[in-house]
Write an enzyme that holds these catalytic residues in place. Sequence first.
Site, short mmCIF file in Angstrom:
data_model
loop_
_atom_site.label_atom_id
_atom_site.label_comp_id
_atom_site.label_asym_id
_atom_site.label_seq_id
_atom_site.Cartn_x
_atom_site.Cartn_y
_atom_site.Cartn_z
N GLN A 1 54.51 -57.97 -58.53
CA GLN A 1 55.82 -58.01 -57.89
C GLN A 1 56.93 -58.33 -58.88
O GLN A 1 58.12 -58.18 -58.55
CB GLN A 1 55.83 -59.06 -56.77
CG GLN A 1 55.73 -60.49 -57.27
CD GLN A 1 55.52 -61.48 -56.17
OE1 GLN A 1 54.44 -61.62 -55.63
NE2 GLN A 1 56.58 -62.20 -55.82
N CYS B 1 56.17 -60.78 -52.31
CA CYS B 1 54.74 -61.09 -52.17
C CYS B 1 54.19 -60.69 -50.80
O CYS B 1 53.08 -60.20 -50.69
CB CYS B 1 54.49 -62.56 -52.44
SG CYS B 1 55.37 -63.67 -51.31
N HIS C 1 54.24 -68.62 -50.51
CA HIS C 1 53.70 -67.42 -51.14
C HIS C 1 52.69 -66.75 -50.22
O HIS C 1 51.97 -67.42 -49.47
CB HIS C 1 53.03 -67.80 -52.46
CG HIS C 1 52.73 -66.64 -53.36
ND1 HIS C 1 53.62 -65.63 -53.62
CD2 HIS C 1 51.61 -66.34 -54.08
CE1 HIS C 1 53.08 -64.76 -54.46
NE2 HIS C 1 51.85 -65.16 -54.75
N ASN D 1 46.19 -61.74 -55.95
CA ASN D 1 47.60 -62.09 -56.09
C ASN D 1 48.39 -60.84 -56.48
O ASN D 1 47.84 -59.76 -56.65
CB ASN D 1 47.76 -63.18 -57.15
CG ASN D 1 49.04 -63.97 -56.98
OD1 ASN D 1 49.85 -63.68 -56.13
ND2 ASN D 1 49.22 -64.97 -57.81
#
Length: 460
Positions: free
Chosen positions: A65, A71, A371, A394
């Site tokens: 990102q 996210c 997040h 992630n």
Amino acid sequence: MTLNLTSDILEMLNNSFYKDPKNLLAQNACTKYDPLEMCLSRKRLEEIQHVFTHKVDEVKPMTNQKSSGRCWIFALLNAMRIPFVKQYNLEEFEFSQAHLFFWDKVERCNFFLNTVVDVAKRGEKVEGRLFAFLLQDPTSDGGQWDMLVNLVTRYGVMPKKCFPDSYSSESSLRMNSILKSKLREYAKLLQDMVTEGLPQEKIRESIEEFMQNIYRIIAICLGIPPKTFTWEYYDKTKQYCVVENMEPKQFYENFVKSLYNVENKICLVSDPRPSNPFGKGYTVDCLGNMVGGRKTFYINQPIEVLAQLATQSIEANEGVWLGCEVSKRFSAKHGIEDLQIHDYPSVFGVEVYTGLSKADRLIFGDSLMTHAMLITAVTLDKDTKQPRKWRVENSWGDDRGEKGYLLITQEWFEQFVFEVVVDKRFVPDDILQICNVEPTVLPAWDPMGNLATIFKSQYE
């Protein structure tokens, strides 16, 4: 009685510090190096391995990102591409994050302007807490699950190759600064219109005029997603394939929805505050991204329920969208989220982040969702069959953790995970029934409404 830091008390504090030689050693280390790195537990690192008993079919490439707060979009599209890649026999694939980001910016700005009008009509003062909160960040990059449902069902999805990232989608600070300034300017004008008692039609016309300028700014910074696209690709067998003249919404409905239907997912949170009982539905005042769209809706359950349903999802080869507080007890370099990964007492003489309960951290402002990521694996205890650790995809690139993946221990999960999204087929009927009950409305500034973004640069 108040404590006044007199010279005698300050002298006592100073003498107490130098009395313990360990403080001098810690000071020498922490004044030269990152204090968090000085607290890293070598023993704990030796005990943790990125190996799991149950794992979904992970997809390449690892996404990034970059310096944006996308996210939540990445986590959804990473989940969506798992069955998509399998179905169409692809080597690697990304959906366009910039496509959803563009439409979220447009819709979010319009939602903000209309919310300003609604709040002004309630009689809220600009100096009050609600207005101050709304004006603090009129167009955040972050978002919640139901906002994603709004975007996908209205605008669909498309391959990243057909609408790639731009400078401002990867680094949104400058664009957001321009948008925030204009939105605050327009908020004043709209608030004045409401105060003056102007008719609703006049206010609506003004919002439309404002949105022309907002749309122009966004379009200049991000580009405009095409109305139709042609996607050419090779599958794993090197066979040429093409999808021609396809609208993004049509692409979602024809190629994706049967594999991953966002409307069939249930958003569960674990908020242990006494004021918010489990087994209830909750929403957040003024939280949304689309006028006329779905409101944010959470079903509050004990954290053990979230872990159980996430486990079932992983066992069925479906990734789990996750909302957490990523920065607490986190070794970014090693990609480990664990309550024992840092030995604070050995360095500072006190424990950190565990002095308050999870509920008290929410109440006293020491915890909130920051997040979104995607759970892709779990290790179950061979005797109890309960989760011991989790693997998380992630969206910070492949240079952290296990080639971009993080490891979350179950103890950390219980303390710092607040939200998961699973398919309704895994959710018991008694929990599903909560969707039919009018939710309790939490204030706009409640931590359950927050899903801000931790930029990768903060951990570099």
